[in-house]
Scaffold this motif. Structure first.
Motif, PDB file in Angstrom:
ATOM      1  N   ALA A  37       0.835  -1.207   0.000  1.00  0.00           N
ATOM      2  CA  ALA A  37       0.000   0.000   0.000  1.00  0.00           C
ATOM      3  C   ALA A  37       0.868   1.255   0.000  1.00  0.00           C
ATOM      4  CB  ALA A  37      -0.920  -0.012   1.209  1.00  0.00           C
ATOM      5  N   LEU A  38       1.890   1.258   0.841  1.00  0.00           N
ATOM      6  CA  LEU A  38       2.750   2.434   0.928  1.00  0.00           C
ATOM      7  C   LEU A  38       3.586   2.629  -0.330  1.00  0.00           C
ATOM      8  CD1 LEU A  38       3.744   2.124   4.662  1.00  0.00           C
ATOM      9  CD2 LEU A  38       2.735   4.159   3.601  1.00  0.00           C
ATOM     10  N   ALA A  39       3.876   1.546  -1.037  1.00  0.00           N
ATOM     11  CA  ALA A  39       4.609   1.666  -2.294  1.00  0.00           C
ATOM     12  C   ALA A  39       3.809   2.468  -3.316  1.00  0.00           C
ATOM     13  CB  ALA A  39       4.927   0.281  -2.854  1.00  0.00           C
ATOM     14  N   ILE A  40       2.490   2.478  -3.168  1.00  0.00           N
ATOM     15  CA  ILE A  40       1.624   3.285  -4.044  1.00  0.00           C
ATOM     16  C   ILE A  40       1.370   4.653  -3.423  1.00  0.00           C
ATOM     17  CG2 ILE A  40      -0.651   3.435  -5.120  1.00  0.00           C
ATOM     18  CD1 ILE A  40      -0.691   0.359  -5.170  1.00  0.00           C
ATOM     19  N   TRP A  41       0.978   4.662  -2.132  1.00  0.00           N
ATOM     20  CA  TRP A  41       0.645   5.928  -1.494  1.00  0.00           C
ATOM     21  C   TRP A  41       1.844   6.874  -1.400  1.00  0.00           C
ATOM     22  CZ3 TRP A  41      -1.957   2.969   3.071  1.00  0.00           C
ATOM     23  CH2 TRP A  41      -3.262   2.607   2.701  1.00  0.00           C
ATOM     24  N   VAL A  56      -1.049   8.232   4.048  1.00  0.00           N
ATOM     25  CA  VAL A  56       0.280   8.162   4.657  1.00  0.00           C
ATOM     26  C   VAL A  56       0.219   8.705   6.082  1.00  0.00           C
ATOM     27  CG1 VAL A  56       2.642   9.058   4.557  1.00  0.00           C
ATOM     28  CG2 VAL A  56       1.540   8.220   2.473  1.00  0.00           C
ATOM     29  N   GLY A  57      -0.513   9.790   6.269  1.00  0.00           N
ATOM     30  CA  GLY A  57      -0.696  10.329   7.613  1.00  0.00           C
ATOM     31  C   GLY A  57      -1.327   9.324   8.542  1.00  0.00           C
ATOM     32  N   MET A  58      -2.317   8.576   8.036  1.00  0.00           N
ATOM     33  CA  MET A  58      -2.961   7.557   8.859  1.00  0.00           C
ATOM     34  C   MET A  58      -1.973   6.474   9.268  1.00  0.00           C
ATOM     35  SD  MET A  58      -6.597   7.233   6.828  1.00  0.00           S
ATOM     36  CE  MET A  58      -7.178   5.844   7.813  1.00  0.00           C
ATOM     37  N   ALA A  61      -0.055   7.883  12.043  1.00  0.00           N
ATOM     38  CA  ALA A  61      -0.899   8.052  13.228  1.00  0.00           C
ATOM     39  C   ALA A  61      -1.158   6.729  13.932  1.00  0.00           C
ATOM     40  CB  ALA A  61      -2.228   8.708  12.833  1.00  0.00           C
ATOM     41  N   GLU A  62      -1.340   5.662  13.141  1.00  0.00           N
ATOM     42  CA  GLU A  62      -1.695   4.363  13.704  1.00  0.00           C
ATOM     43  C   GLU A  62      -0.508   3.421  13.852  1.00  0.00           C
ATOM     44  OE1 GLU A  62      -4.607   3.067  10.925  1.00  0.00           O
ATOM     45  OE2 GLU A  62      -6.039   4.671  11.431  1.00  0.00           O
ATOM     46  N   GLY A  63       0.633   3.783  13.259  1.00  0.00           N
ATOM     47  CA  GLY A  63       1.796   2.897  13.309  1.00  0.00           C
ATOM     48  C   GLY A  63       1.627   1.665  12.449  1.00  0.00           C
ATOM     49  N   THR A  64       0.905   1.778  11.338  1.00  0.00           N
ATOM     50  CA  THR A  64       0.706   0.641  10.442  1.00  0.00           C
ATOM     51  C   THR A  64       1.616   0.788   9.230  1.00  0.00           C
ATOM     52  OG1 THR A  64      -1.162   1.847   9.480  1.00  0.00           O
ATOM     53  CG2 THR A  64      -1.679   0.169  11.115  1.00  0.00           C
ATOM     54  N   GLY A  65       2.574  -0.127   9.120  1.00  0.00           N
ATOM     55  CA  GLY A  65       3.512  -0.089   8.007  1.00  0.00           C
ATOM     56  C   GLY A  65       4.654   0.879   8.216  1.00  0.00           C
ATOM     57  N   LEU A  66       4.496   1.784   9.161  1.00  0.00           N
ATOM     58  CA  LEU A  66       5.521   2.772   9.507  1.00  0.00           C
ATOM     59  C   LEU A  66       5.524   2.900  11.029  1.00  0.00           C
ATOM     60  CD1 LEU A  66       4.530   5.544   6.929  1.00  0.00           C
ATOM     61  CD2 LEU A  66       6.567   4.118   6.792  1.00  0.00           C
ATOM     62  N   GLY A  67       6.622   3.395  11.569  1.00  0.00           N
ATOM     63  CA  GLY A  67       6.647   3.643  13.003  1.00  0.00           C
ATOM     64  C   GLY A  67       5.663   4.750  13.354  1.00  0.00           C
ATOM     65  N   ARG A  68       4.985   4.607  14.497  1.00  0.00           N
ATOM     66  CA  ARG A  68       4.015   5.628  14.884  1.00  0.00           C
ATOM     67  C   ARG A  68       4.737   6.946  15.148  1.00  0.00           C
ATOM     68  NH1 ARG A  68       1.181   7.907  19.153  1.00  0.00           N
ATOM     69  NH2 ARG A  68      -1.017   8.286  18.654  1.00  0.00           N
ATOM     70  N   PRO A  70       3.191  10.806  15.620  1.00  0.00           N
ATOM     71  CA  PRO A  70       2.093  11.780  15.541  1.00  0.00           C
ATOM     72  C   PRO A  70       2.480  13.086  14.847  1.00  0.00           C
ATOM     73  CG  PRO A  70       2.157  10.769  17.711  1.00  0.00           C
ATOM     74  CD  PRO A  70       3.404  10.340  17.008  1.00  0.00           C
ATOM     75  N   ALA A  71       3.741  13.510  14.998  1.00  0.00           N
ATOM     76  CA  ALA A  71       4.153  14.763  14.365  1.00  0.00           C
ATOM     77  C   ALA A  71       4.157  14.637  12.846  1.00  0.00           C
ATOM     78  CB  ALA A  71       5.539  15.174  14.868  1.00  0.00           C
ATOM     79  N   LEU A  72       4.642  13.502  12.325  1.00  0.00           N
ATOM     80  CA  LEU A  72       4.626  13.303  10.877  1.00  0.00           C
ATOM     81  C   LEU A  72       3.195  13.087  10.378  1.00  0.00           C
ATOM     82  CD1 LEU A  72       7.788  11.129  10.165  1.00  0.00           C
ATOM     83  CD2 LEU A  72       7.328  13.464   9.389  1.00  0.00           C
ATOM     84  N   ALA A  73       2.372  12.418  11.189  1.00  0.00           N
ATOM     85  CA  ALA A  73       0.967  12.270  10.818  1.00  0.00           C
ATOM     86  C   ALA A  73       0.327  13.653  10.681  1.00  0.00           C
ATOM     87  CB  ALA A  73       0.227  11.449  11.872  1.00  0.00           C
ATOM     88  N   PHE A  74       0.587  14.519  11.647  1.00  0.00           N
ATOM     89  CA  PHE A  74       0.061  15.881  11.616  1.00  0.00           C
ATOM     90  C   PHE A  74       0.524  16.612  10.355  1.00  0.00           C
ATOM     91  CE2 PHE A  74       0.512  20.416  12.555  1.00  0.00           C
ATOM     92  CZ  PHE A  74      -0.769  20.737  12.964  1.00  0.00           C
TER      93      PHE A  74
END
Length: 264
Positions: A37-41, A56-58, A61-68, A70-74
């Motif tokens: 999914a991230l390879a596309i997003w 990507v923000g999600m 935010a959730e730590g799915t596929g990437l380290g959680r 919150p600052a990068l999610a924001f």
């Protein structure tokens, strides 16, 4: 020659349309393949595509596929919201409301929820309805809160459907109508909303707006409690006491729980 032309056409086939790429990424995420999914997003987000930026923000935010983070999610939600993506606006509002990745700012959150709601985001409609009902962040406006809840419920939002039941149960800007309240809770309970399951259980236990049914009351209260609704607990012991042990066991089986457990 025809075969050669066909090979050339396949080789220069255009990239999948944006909607197709996002759909493929969403399918990969649903089956748990977050790398795919991230390879596309990821590339789409870097190119400035707002829906991909939200996704990507999600992940951050959730730590799915990437380290959680919150600052990068924001950061990614901010980029998506700046382009008017409704989900990005709503998730940026969540960040401001909870103070995740940024300073807590309920007033800014309310502005963003309104922006997302006006763009048709059902979850934002429900959250804004709650704010207008509670009257702590925004001035209370029962009529607008009801309108937003109705709009969100019309597109299948379970929490908003539960909220409609509360409007009619508590006579918030409408005439009290226990039967209508129970009907909304029944609909939302089937959709899996734990608060609706608890309130439906209470209504069935008391016979409020719906025919009294002690067994199904206990079933729905058990489900609501299992879903962590605080509304279920006050009625659980009373519901258990209304049933002989064999009926309690039957109710537990209907609720998908071990039949010999004690009431929570």
């Amino acid at each position: 020659m025809a075969a050669l032309i066909d090979r050339i056409r396949r080789a220069i086939r255009p990239a999948p349309a944006l909607a197709e790429q996002l759909a493929l990424a969403d399918q990969a995420a649903r089956r748990g393949d977050h790398d795919a999914a991230l390879a596309i997003w990821g590339p789409l987000a870097q190119e400035g595509q707002p829906e991909a930026q939200t996704r990507v923000g999600m992940c951050f935010a959730e730590g799915t596929g990437l380290g959680r983070d919150p600052a990068l999610a924001f950061r990614w939600f901010s980029l998506a919201a700046a382009q008017g993506d409704p989900a990005g606006c709503r998730l940026l509002a969540h960040a401001f409301f909870r103070g995740e990745g940024t300073v807590e700012d309920p007033a800014r959150a309310a502005e963003l929820y309104r922006q997302a709601a006006e763009a048709g985001d059902a979850e934002a409609m429900d959250m804004l309805s709650w704010m207008l009902t509670e009257g702590e962040i925004l001035p209370p406006d029962p009529a607008e809160a009801l309108r937003l809840a109705e709009a969100a419920a019309a597109v299948g939002n379970a929490a908003a459907t539960t909220r409609l039941g509360m409007f009619y149960h508590n006579a918030l800007g409408v005439a009290r109508d226990p039967a209508r309240a129970a009907g909304y809770w029944q609909k939302a309970a089937v959709m899996g909303d734990a608060d609706a399951q608890a309130m439906l259980g209470a209504a069935l236990l008391l016979g409020t707006g719906i025919a009294r049914d002690p067994v199904m009351a206990f079933v729905w209260l058990l489900r609501g409690h299992a879903g962590n609704s605080p509304l279920a607990y006050p009625f659980l012991q009373r519901a258990a006491a209304a049933l002989p042990p064999e009926e309690q066991g039957r109710a537990r089986r209907l609720a998908g729980m071990p039949p010999d457990g004690a009431a929570p």
